[in-house]
Design an enzyme around this catalytic site. Sequence first.
Site, PDB file in Angstrom:
ATOM      1  N   GLY A  56     -33.080  18.079 -82.485  1.00  0.00           N
ATOM      2  CA  GLY A  56     -31.337  18.540 -82.803  1.00  0.00           C
ATOM      3  C   GLY A  56     -31.509  19.655 -82.772  1.00  0.00           C
ATOM      4  O   GLY A  56     -30.451  20.750 -82.911  1.00  0.00           O
ATOM      5  N   PRO A  85     -37.916  16.539 -80.392  1.00  0.00           N
ATOM      6  CA  PRO A  85     -37.672  17.664 -79.740  1.00  0.00           C
ATOM      7  C   PRO A  85     -37.666  17.135 -78.001  1.00  0.00           C
ATOM      8  O   PRO A  85     -37.903  16.582 -77.413  1.00  0.00           O
ATOM      9  CB  PRO A  85     -38.213  19.096 -80.044  1.00  0.00           C
ATOM     10  CG  PRO A  85     -39.896  18.198 -79.384  1.00  0.00           C
ATOM     11  CD  PRO A  85     -39.632  16.906 -80.736  1.00  0.00           C
ATOM     12  N   TYR A 107     -18.461  18.341 -72.068  1.00  0.00           N
ATOM     13  CA  TYR A 107     -18.322  19.032 -73.840  1.00  0.00           C
ATOM     14  C   TYR A 107     -18.175  20.653 -73.582  1.00  0.00           C
ATOM     15  O   TYR A 107     -18.520  21.607 -74.831  1.00  0.00           O
ATOM     16  CB  TYR A 107     -20.764  19.308 -74.247  1.00  0.00           C
ATOM     17  CG  TYR A 107     -20.702  18.201 -74.102  1.00  0.00           C
ATOM     18  CD1 TYR A 107     -20.929  16.680 -74.607  1.00  0.00           C
ATOM     19  CD2 TYR A 107     -22.558  18.192 -73.706  1.00  0.00           C
ATOM     20  CE1 TYR A 107     -22.020  15.873 -74.563  1.00  0.00           C
ATOM     21  CE2 TYR A 107     -23.501  17.021 -72.874  1.00  0.00           C
ATOM     22  CZ  TYR A 107     -22.304  15.883 -73.822  1.00  0.00           C
ATOM     23  OH  TYR A 107     -23.421  14.571 -73.491  1.00  0.00           O
ATOM     24  N   CYS A 116     -12.789  16.990 -56.525  1.00  0.00           N
ATOM     25  CA  CYS A 116     -11.453  16.895 -57.268  1.00  0.00           C
ATOM     26  C   CYS A 116     -11.013  16.425 -58.488  1.00  0.00           C
ATOM     27  O   CYS A 116     -10.331  15.512 -58.729  1.00  0.00           O
ATOM     28  CB  CYS A 116     -11.334  15.926 -55.700  1.00  0.00           C
ATOM     29  SG  CYS A 116     -11.295  15.844 -54.268  1.00  0.00           S
ATOM     30  N   TYR A 144     -30.803  17.816 -70.655  1.00  0.00           N
ATOM     31  CA  TYR A 144     -29.099  17.576 -69.994  1.00  0.00           C
ATOM     32  C   TYR A 144     -28.380  17.565 -69.073  1.00  0.00           C
ATOM     33  O   TYR A 144     -27.456  18.198 -69.013  1.00  0.00           O
ATOM     34  CB  TYR A 144     -28.496  17.489 -71.490  1.00  0.00           C
ATOM     35  CG  TYR A 144     -29.058  17.374 -72.749  1.00  0.00           C
ATOM     36  CD1 TYR A 144     -29.887  15.856 -73.012  1.00  0.00           C
ATOM     37  CD2 TYR A 144     -29.894  17.947 -73.404  1.00  0.00           C
ATOM     38  CE1 TYR A 144     -30.191  14.934 -73.709  1.00  0.00           C
ATOM     39  CE2 TYR A 144     -30.505  16.926 -75.301  1.00  0.00           C
ATOM     40  CZ  TYR A 144     -30.968  15.493 -75.186  1.00  0.00           C
ATOM     41  OH  TYR A 144     -31.137  15.670 -76.322  1.00  0.00           O
TER      42      TYR A 144
HETATM   43  N1  LLP Z   1     -34.271  11.522 -81.424  1.00  0.00           N
HETATM   44  C1  LLP Z   1     -33.276  10.991 -81.416  1.00  0.00           C
HETATM   45  C2  LLP Z   1     -32.288   9.452 -81.540  1.00  0.00           C
HETATM   46  C3  LLP Z   1     -31.500  11.556 -80.105  1.00  0.00           C
HETATM   47  O1  LLP Z   1     -30.437  10.761 -79.926  1.00  0.00           O
HETATM   48  C4  LLP Z   1     -31.672  12.830 -79.047  1.00  0.00           C
HETATM   49  C5  LLP Z   1     -30.446  13.304 -78.651  1.00  0.00           C
HETATM   50  C6  LLP Z   1     -33.069  13.836 -79.561  1.00  0.00           C
HETATM   51  C7  LLP Z   1     -33.811  12.906 -80.223  1.00  0.00           C
HETATM   52  C8  LLP Z   1     -33.430  14.987 -79.011  1.00  0.00           C
HETATM   53  O2  LLP Z   1     -32.545  15.786 -79.541  1.00  0.00           O
HETATM   54  P1  LLP Z   1     -32.536  17.699 -78.833  1.00  0.00           P
HETATM   55  O3  LLP Z   1     -33.817  17.851 -79.374  1.00  0.00           O
HETATM   56  O4  LLP Z   1     -32.394  17.053 -77.414  1.00  0.00           O
HETATM   57  O5  LLP Z   1     -31.673  17.952 -79.775  1.00  0.00           O
HETATM   58  N2  LLP Z   1     -26.129  15.284 -73.782  1.00  0.00           N
HETATM   59  C9  LLP Z   1     -26.153  16.233 -74.518  1.00  0.00           C
HETATM   60  C10 LLP Z   1     -27.088  16.243 -75.517  1.00  0.00           C
HETATM   61  C11 LLP Z   1     -27.249  14.313 -76.083  1.00  0.00           C
HETATM   62  C12 LLP Z   1     -28.216  14.443 -77.025  1.00  0.00           C
HETATM   63  C13 LLP Z   1     -28.625  12.879 -78.051  1.00  0.00           C
HETATM   64  N3  LLP Z   1     -29.468  12.982 -78.780  1.00  0.00           N
HETATM   65  C14 LLP Z   1     -25.598  17.118 -74.214  1.00  0.00           C
HETATM   66  O6  LLP Z   1     -25.878  18.326 -72.996  1.00  0.00           O
HETATM   67  O7  LLP Z   1     -25.630  18.571 -74.566  1.00  0.00           O
END
Ligand code: LLP
Length: 419
Positions: A240, A276, A318, A343, A372
């Site tokens: 996150g 992460p 987003y 389109c 992503y």
């Molecule tokens: N762990 C779990 C259970 C998750 O659902 C996620 C992300 C992560 C770890 C990794 O989170 P990060 O460290 O990358 O923030 N497609 C969206 C982001 C979706 C994230 C979903 N879960 C975007 O492009 O912003």
Amino acid sequence: MDHFQLKNGVLHAEDIPLSQIAEEVGTPVYVYSRATLERHAQVFREGLKDAGKIHLAFAVKANPNLAVLRILANQGYGADVVSGGELQRALAAGMKAEDIVFSGVGKSREELTLGLDQGIGQFNLESEEEGVMLAGIAASRGAKASATLRVNPDVDAGTHAKISTGKKENKFGVAIDVAPAIYARLSQLDGLDLRGVAVHIGSQLQSLDPLETCYARMGELVAQLRGAGHVVTHVDLGGGLGVPYKPEDNPPSPAEYGAMVARVTRDWDVTLMFEPGRVIAGNGGVMITKVIRIKPGLDSDFVIVDAAMNDLMRPAIYDAWHDFEAVEPSGETMVASIVGPICESSDIFAKQRVVDRVETDDLGIFRTAGAYGATMANTYNSRPLVPEVLVDGDRYAVVAERIEPATIMAAEHVPDWLK
Ligand code: LLP
């Protein structure tokens, strides 16, 4: 810090001019920097140096390319996977089964079985029902599945609604107030070795406050579970941490995050697990695109580029910001909207933004596209699937080929009875 910098007036990935990749591989194309990915992996680990025993599992969903996963495996990272496909990728990239954590709200019977067959390290259960199913499958083969219970702490992560996961109305985890009762029931099951709890409240977090609130609640829960006689040895704190998309963005650093974690979890006496994704991969990649033409608009010009929302979905879904820069900037700027050829009016990367001046056939990049990005690409409008390149110093390799419409059509069939 990343390795996408200007050298002699041309944007490079490490020592390779992006213009060379564009010419040799074509556009649009994602480009990753090995040195940047390694650095981010090391900085994240270093940030947690005072957090005691840790396990790092890269969130494969952020960037599942096999070469990227191999880099992280070599950095000692395991994987956080959310599907059978991601599990297969993590294994194929060389991650050890015992270093793999299986998250995800809808793991099917087949996926749970695959995880057990492969001997993965941990399942993060998202419901009591899932725990019962997993225990049943494991018990039927005389095995015990290591698992944690994912908890929904009802904390507002303060990020985009579509990437928030820790509010009570979200589908993820079990509500923190019912967690002890569910934990007690699941820990009775023969097929489960329930060893802790997991949490993840959202992505692209800009502040440590919601994480600290969440972790403090988890600490109370751990104490409560132990008070009820349960053994708790693992707590998965999720992912996150946000990254800067704009120069003025200032998300907490891994060092600040790690210091907070160390402080809040000081007395927990568990293995802390982390998932992460973006913080490792986000600024480790860019997408190169070519200007098709400039079209006059009502208030400003449209720069029509050869990348589109199918190649980089984040702005369309987003309203995400990705910096745009010319690969060979002239020093002049322009106000323009940068759009793709699809389109739909949502196929827009930048709206009336001050950007480097570009003309037809010029190259540009969208930054912070390593997480992503390619993984969310698709072939809408029957466009090719975008390729990926990995740079390592003065060499590069195509690590995912461009998949042309003909290849995709070859997997489609017109039944005889329509002929
Ligand atoms: N762990 C779990 C259970 C998750 O659902 C996620 C992300 C992560 C770890 C990794 O989170 P990060 O460290 O990358 O923030 N497609 C969206 C982001 C979706 C994230 C979903 N879960 C975007 O492009 O912003």
